[in-house]
Design an enzyme around this catalytic site. Sequence first.
Site, PDB file in Angstrom:
ATOM      1  N   ASP A   1      31.591  24.476  50.998  1.00 42.02           N
ATOM      2  CA  ASP A   1      30.761  25.444  51.711  1.00 42.02           C
ATOM      3  C   ASP A   1      31.282  25.576  53.143  1.00 42.02           C
ATOM      4  O   ASP A   1      32.326  25.020  53.488  1.00 42.02           O
ATOM      5  CB  ASP A   1      29.270  25.043  51.673  1.00 42.02           C
ATOM      6  CG  ASP A   1      28.975  23.792  52.481  1.00 42.02           C
ATOM      7  OD1 ASP A   1      29.922  23.011  52.748  1.00 42.02           O
ATOM      8  OD2 ASP A   1      27.809  23.579  52.853  1.00 42.02           O
TER       9      ASP A   1
ATOM     10  N   ASP B   1      29.657  25.034  56.639  1.00 43.69           N
ATOM     11  CA  ASP B   1      28.586  24.692  57.573  1.00 43.69           C
ATOM     12  C   ASP B   1      29.051  24.857  59.013  1.00 43.69           C
ATOM     13  O   ASP B   1      28.246  25.124  59.902  1.00 43.69           O
ATOM     14  CB  ASP B   1      28.165  23.222  57.375  1.00 43.69           C
ATOM     15  CG  ASP B   1      27.450  23.007  56.055  1.00 43.69           C
ATOM     16  OD1 ASP B   1      26.601  23.856  55.711  1.00 43.69           O
ATOM     17  OD2 ASP B   1      27.740  22.017  55.369  1.00 43.69           O
TER      18      ASP B   1
ATOM     19  N   GLN C   1      29.238  41.672  38.302  1.00 45.37           N
ATOM     20  CA  GLN C   1      29.265  40.633  37.272  1.00 45.37           C
ATOM     21  C   GLN C   1      30.696  40.125  37.055  1.00 45.37           C
ATOM     22  O   GLN C   1      30.916  38.953  36.789  1.00 45.37           O
ATOM     23  CB  GLN C   1      28.744  41.201  35.945  1.00 45.37           C
ATOM     24  CG  GLN C   1      28.743  40.224  34.785  1.00 45.37           C
ATOM     25  CD  GLN C   1      27.747  39.093  34.986  1.00 45.37           C
ATOM     26  OE1 GLN C   1      28.079  37.932  34.805  1.00 45.37           O
ATOM     27  NE2 GLN C   1      26.524  39.430  35.391  1.00 45.37           N
ATOM     28  N   ASP C   2      31.631  41.050  37.163  1.00 48.80           N
ATOM     29  CA  ASP C   2      33.016  40.740  36.817  1.00 48.80           C
ATOM     30  C   ASP C   2      33.769  39.987  37.899  1.00 48.80           C
ATOM     31  O   ASP C   2      34.743  39.302  37.624  1.00 48.80           O
ATOM     32  CB  ASP C   2      33.766  42.039  36.486  1.00 48.80           C
ATOM     33  CG  ASP C   2      33.319  42.602  35.149  1.00 48.80           C
ATOM     34  OD1 ASP C   2      32.730  41.835  34.365  1.00 48.80           O
ATOM     35  OD2 ASP C   2      33.553  43.792  34.899  1.00 48.80           O
ATOM     36  N   GLU C   3      33.349  40.139  39.154  1.00 50.51           N
ATOM     37  CA  GLU C   3      34.115  39.561  40.252  1.00 50.51           C
ATOM     38  C   GLU C   3      33.736  38.117  40.532  1.00 50.51           C
ATOM     39  O   GLU C   3      34.535  37.365  41.091  1.00 50.51           O
ATOM     40  CB  GLU C   3      33.938  40.411  41.519  1.00 50.51           C
ATOM     41  CG  GLU C   3      34.821  39.997  42.685  1.00 50.51           C
ATOM     42  CD  GLU C   3      36.319  40.014  42.367  1.00 50.51           C
ATOM     43  OE1 GLU C   3      36.788  41.006  41.794  1.00 50.51           O
ATOM     44  OE2 GLU C   3      37.003  39.010  42.666  1.00 50.51           O
TER      45      GLU C   3
ATOM     46  N   PHE D   1      34.575  38.129  34.924  1.00 50.65           N
ATOM     47  CA  PHE D   1      33.594  37.130  34.520  1.00 50.65           C
ATOM     48  C   PHE D   1      32.453  37.680  33.662  1.00 50.65           C
ATOM     49  O   PHE D   1      31.580  36.921  33.236  1.00 50.65           O
ATOM     50  CB  PHE D   1      33.101  36.345  35.721  1.00 50.65           C
ATOM     51  CG  PHE D   1      34.138  35.379  36.258  1.00 50.65           C
ATOM     52  CD1 PHE D   1      35.281  35.069  35.519  1.00 50.65           C
ATOM     53  CD2 PHE D   1      33.981  34.764  37.490  1.00 50.65           C
ATOM     54  CE1 PHE D   1      36.242  34.187  36.005  1.00 50.65           C
ATOM     55  CE2 PHE D   1      34.928  33.874  37.977  1.00 50.65           C
ATOM     56  CZ  PHE D   1      36.060  33.596  37.238  1.00 50.65           C
TER      57      PHE D   1
ATOM     58  N   HIS E   1      35.053  41.979  26.943  1.00 58.94           N
ATOM     59  CA  HIS E   1      34.174  40.959  27.517  1.00 58.94           C
ATOM     60  C   HIS E   1      33.137  40.480  26.501  1.00 58.94           C
ATOM     61  O   HIS E   1      32.592  41.281  25.744  1.00 58.94           O
ATOM     62  CB  HIS E   1      33.431  41.516  28.738  1.00 58.94           C
ATOM     63  CG  HIS E   1      34.348  41.875  29.871  1.00 58.94           C
ATOM     64  ND1 HIS E   1      33.914  42.444  31.032  1.00 58.94           N
ATOM     65  CD2 HIS E   1      35.688  41.723  30.010  1.00 58.94           C
ATOM     66  CE1 HIS E   1      34.940  42.637  31.850  1.00 58.94           C
ATOM     67  NE2 HIS E   1      36.029  42.220  31.247  1.00 58.94           N
TER      68      HIS E   1
ATOM     69  N   ASP F   1      30.145  39.748  27.107  1.00 56.90           N
ATOM     70  CA  ASP F   1      28.809  40.330  27.350  1.00 56.90           C
ATOM     71  C   ASP F   1      28.654  41.696  26.701  1.00 56.90           C
ATOM     72  O   ASP F   1      27.588  42.292  26.772  1.00 56.90           O
ATOM     73  CB  ASP F   1      28.453  40.349  28.850  1.00 56.90           C
ATOM     74  CG  ASP F   1      29.289  41.325  29.669  1.00 56.90           C
ATOM     75  OD1 ASP F   1      30.238  41.923  29.111  1.00 56.90           O
ATOM     76  OD2 ASP F   1      28.988  41.488  30.876  1.00 56.90           O
TER      77      ASP F   1
ATOM     78  N   CYS G   1      26.924  44.184  33.508  1.00 62.29           N
ATOM     79  CA  CYS G   1      28.187  44.291  34.251  1.00 62.29           C
ATOM     80  C   CYS G   1      27.954  44.644  35.716  1.00 62.29           C
ATOM     81  O   CYS G   1      28.762  44.293  36.582  1.00 62.29           O
ATOM     82  CB  CYS G   1      29.072  45.379  33.650  1.00 62.29           C
ATOM     83  SG  CYS G   1      29.281  45.276  31.872  1.00 62.29           S
TER      84      CYS G   1
END
Lengths: 662, 662
Positions: free
Chosen positions: B152, B154, B349-351, B407, B470, B472, B644
């Site tokens: 992350d 911070d 959704q894909d990235e 993705f 995909h 999905d 998507c």
Amino acid sequence: MPQRHVVQMSTSHASYGVCVLGTEVFLDTRRSTPKGATSFDVHATSAVTVHIIHSPMTKPMINSRWPLDPDIEILVTIDVTSRTVNDNKVKISYYGREGNELSVAWLYLTCVDVSLDVDLSRNGRVKSKGKDKAKWTWGPNGQGAVLLVNCDRDSPGAGGTDSGQVDIRTTADLQDMSVMLLRTQGPSAIFAEYQVVLHVPESDADKVRVFHAVWSDSHPHYKPVLGPDKLSYVLDHVGSGENTFYVEGLAFPDVGFSGLVSFSASLLEVPHQNSPGTPIFTDTVVFRVAPWIMTPNTQQPMEVFVCSIQRGSDSNEVFLEGLQVLLKKANCKLTICSEVETRSDRWIQDELEFGYVEAPHKTFPVVFDSPRNRGLKDFAFKKILGPDFGYVTREPPGNAVSSLDSFGNLDVSPPVTVRGKEYPLGRILIGSPLPWASGRRMSKAVRDFLYAQKVQAPVEIYSEWLNVGHVDEFLTFVPAYDRKGFRLLLASPNACYKLFKEKQRQGHGEATQLVGLRGTERRSIDEILEDELLKNDNKHVQVVISWNRDILKRALGLAEPDILDIPQLFHGDVAAGAEAFFPDMVNMLVLGRHLGIPKPFGPLVGGQCCLEQRVRALLEPLGLTCTFIDDYFSYHVLSGEVHCGTNVRRKPFAFKWWHMVP
Amino acid sequence: MPQRHVVQMSTSHASYGVCVLGTEVFLDTRRSTPKGATSFDVHATSAVTVHIIHSPMTKPMINSRWPLDPDIEILVTIDVTSRTVNDNKVKISYYGREGNELSVAWLYLTCVDVSLDVDLSRNGRVKSKGKDKAKWTWGPNGQGAVLLVNCDRDSPGAGGTDSGQVDIRTTADLQDMSVMLLRTQGPSAIFAEYQVVLHVPESDADKVRVFHAVWSDSHPHYKPVLGPDKLSYVLDHVGSGENTFYVEGLAFPDVGFSGLVSFSASLLEVPHQNSPGTPIFTDTVVFRVAPWIMTPNTQQPMEVFVCSIQRGSDSNEVFLEGLQVLLKKANCKLTICSEVETRSDRWIQDELEFGYVEAPHKTFPVVFDSPRNRGLKDFAFKKILGPDFGYVTREPPGNAVSSLDSFGNLDVSPPVTVRGKEYPLGRILIGSPLPWASGRRMSKAVRDFLYAQKVQAPVEIYSEWLNVGHVDEFLTFVPAYDRKGFRLLLASPNACYKLFKEKQRQGHGEATQLVGLRGTERRSIDEILEDELLKNDNKHVQVVISWNRDILKRALGLAEPDILDIPQLFHGDVAAGAEAFFPDMVNMLVLGRHLGIPKPFGPLVGGQCCLEQRVRALLEPLGLTCTFIDDYFSYHVLSGEVHCGTNVRRKPFAFKWWHMVP
């Protein structure tokens, strides 16, 4: 991959399918169940067995019908291959609440056999069938076939190893490969409808190559069908019969490659031409690529290699004479490499390590070429690689090597058992810096390779304290008839001081070393014992060797009597890099019970070298003979000794590596 | 590394040594044994325990002396740390044949404690001591500490992730790290003589960074002491006390990195200044780097991301209105990303894929950035990475990606049990070509990463038959109160044909789809059912989905009633790449029991869409609510749907990943 075929049942038309011997066909009845049906039964022709999979609460009714329950599954199996297409029949009848038959769904099945087979039981023969073919297991009761990296050069005119070529040019090349058979049985009409495909996973494809033996004009022709960038191969003209494939390995186990590679044969349903088929059945076999195995000093020597250096003050003519005496005693072949071949590089121990690979059908020696790359750089590739003599090398990126990459820094122990754990092929010894030091170290590429072979689990010890930094500067192994079959010899400053003090007490303090060697600084026992700097250096060397001694005792399961301390002094300190103070006796050549030991030129007591005398007294009771070879000007003053200047090809272990459990 | 110290005994002077609490000191008596000695005995001060290691044949004599046998070893242990240097004494006496004492060897020992400790029992606290600290084990009774990749941001002003920085700028950054304590006890004079070194193996050094909390002016200062190229750290001013270290992970498990990293603290004997020490004792601890974990649809949604597309015929204003209705029902936060941020790329959704990492002391979400890299390329790095929101990405060499790297082609099942094997965090689903096909495939770099996380063992299914390719596009999971807590929804051409035929039989053959959508080609039920090309395409699609259905049943341990077939047609054939024929209903957004389903615009029967009606009938009995969202022009005609175009950050699992056994 499902080992069962799903067939959609229908009451409006008959369904057709294929069942592979030994697998299940799952009847998908979602569409065939008519409205209002409350029960069903299944009948089939004699070769078909019907299995109703149901929850423990669901039971067949009195009339052997089954209640319609969404959790129920119907599977069928067939136990003989079909003689004709569709010769097995299955009928599902559906019944209403009153027991009346509402409708019927028919299924016609053809049973075929598809089997991919290898030398599963490791006896050199391909077994027909077998259980758990996709599993490779270690140990005397293990199973799974073995693949050799085709790293020798049988093919005439080939530039490099046979594995670098995509064709087969000699029968000898074929003999290095493992046989894989694809057996099919069933009506040939069915194989015209369904495809048979041989395939390899993407991750394995660059590690192997597969050739299909195709006969034409009564001559076999070997067609490359799988390999890097070739993941699948559709077979033509499949019927009842056997297809023979030859498989070669292209890569040794290494980081990111366990050594396991798998192949599968699939039967595909192809809905229409040019469309990708969906698999009905897949049979998978697994090979393990044979590891590269090192041979310890306790293995019988086959051939000794040495380099000839003819001109100059560091000529090794005297050394070669001494060596020939030893080789005659040991009755072993000697190969003297010319200065042209070696480009005047005498350190043949450092440039290469002889080992071997073994499969049930074939064994051959393989030379591991160090990334050291001095004058002997091309020697292994040009002079050793050949028919049934393989070659492998590893180079670090940017060829950033140190002296610790030389193979004088690589050794292997005889077979040992450590707290119940057996190492029937011994353990590899690698010289390293202390674990957290960022100093010189054998390159990761070489260490990774050695660890990945698995069957001789490496032990890293501390050698970086030496100027040259090799394990052969302070240890070796010799055979023995008693105890564990060997002794570990360790260089010992303490043993040397003890010996010299004893000789001083006996009145020989004025005896000098290096007698007979022109132009050397001869020092007497008294002078050596008075040298405080030398004493200090050796005190620290002893601490470091003792530390290694303890690691070795535990890593190899040794007791005190398994170790002999060979008198030896070093000079230079551990931080700057120590060196042998006189010829380093543990840096010896071991040929069975005949030892070729660097002649130490120690102080003469009663006309005899007191160091030679002590070493004989330690080793001869074990049945060993000691030949002291003069390597003073030809090796010792150049920071090496007998072992550094020789290399031995030894007999492979009788023990089969796949019988161990690493 | 030996867990015992070797001390050379001598009869001419006393020996001195250190004994670490819980370890052995081995007395090397080779030099202290006088000539003529036949037996010995050992006496020691009260805190010392003497162990004589002997073969079963050797026994102490009546006078409790031991015969001198080369196999005998003498070990001592001490069970309290010393108050002063050399406060423990050991005396070996040697006796001649007549029982007369010949000589004596003395040893003075200082006992110290050195212990490296971590959160071994995974309760957020560092345990003092522990057994088998160098072993990391899985399961509810497992042990071994956990490390987070400090991925992350911070630290204010940091360009990338905190792990990219070699300093600590905020307390928040410190909280992402694991604490490691080095405890030492003993007379401080002894630690001036012996070094304490913290070190990391070369192979692990690039995976971690260690900071030493050093106090000056009553402020802590965090000094980077180990990490890439920093393998060891010598501690200053060691006495009785505790040193605190903070450890951060730099790399997720991946090919060639199991996730395990070890650290050791060693006590070194340093013969003289500037010389490398030899270790007397080493204490080792092991961390496992926490895997990146995905969250299935059954986990509670925290925040939905969607992109705003304002201008043009493919503006998504209508879609956003529909989405807001759903989000209000689901009572979930909606984040609408501006066109500037997304560079007009609507396929969020894909990235990226939201997941999380967890350690006993800390949990935070981590976004996995796909190598897809279209308009949303920098979105995750620039807009999501931040305080307590981590970032990770994988890129194939040469950035050679295909549509299967998006993705939308990556999903995870709810928790399942498969033939007794538990997957309490579910299983990752990856869409692939058929195993041997060399077509488009999710890149190895991404797949390797997913497999290496281990806790959600991936299953590869066949999605490459789709034009976009995909998972999905043909499957999703929805929560359910009964059975396994969820249903798998699969797109089903069969179910759609069955529905349309039923409607045709009921006299609605002339009902058309796409009513109300300008400029579209509306087809009636009759026309659809008569279309032989469409029927043929869907027949093959059904075979392929059924094949996946069977894989999923077995990989996830599902029974028939766990699966619902959602009516759906595709067009285009499997070889060329199929696409949804009308909005693809399984491509839905699942927010708890509220579903956002692509509005299918199916044939209107009695004023109602017969597809919506059927899907409601299937899903509402499970307690789910269906909100049909118009995505026709904004997503569907561009080859995507609701799923998507959205992305959901979900609540992490309550189940701790280290409690499973992968």
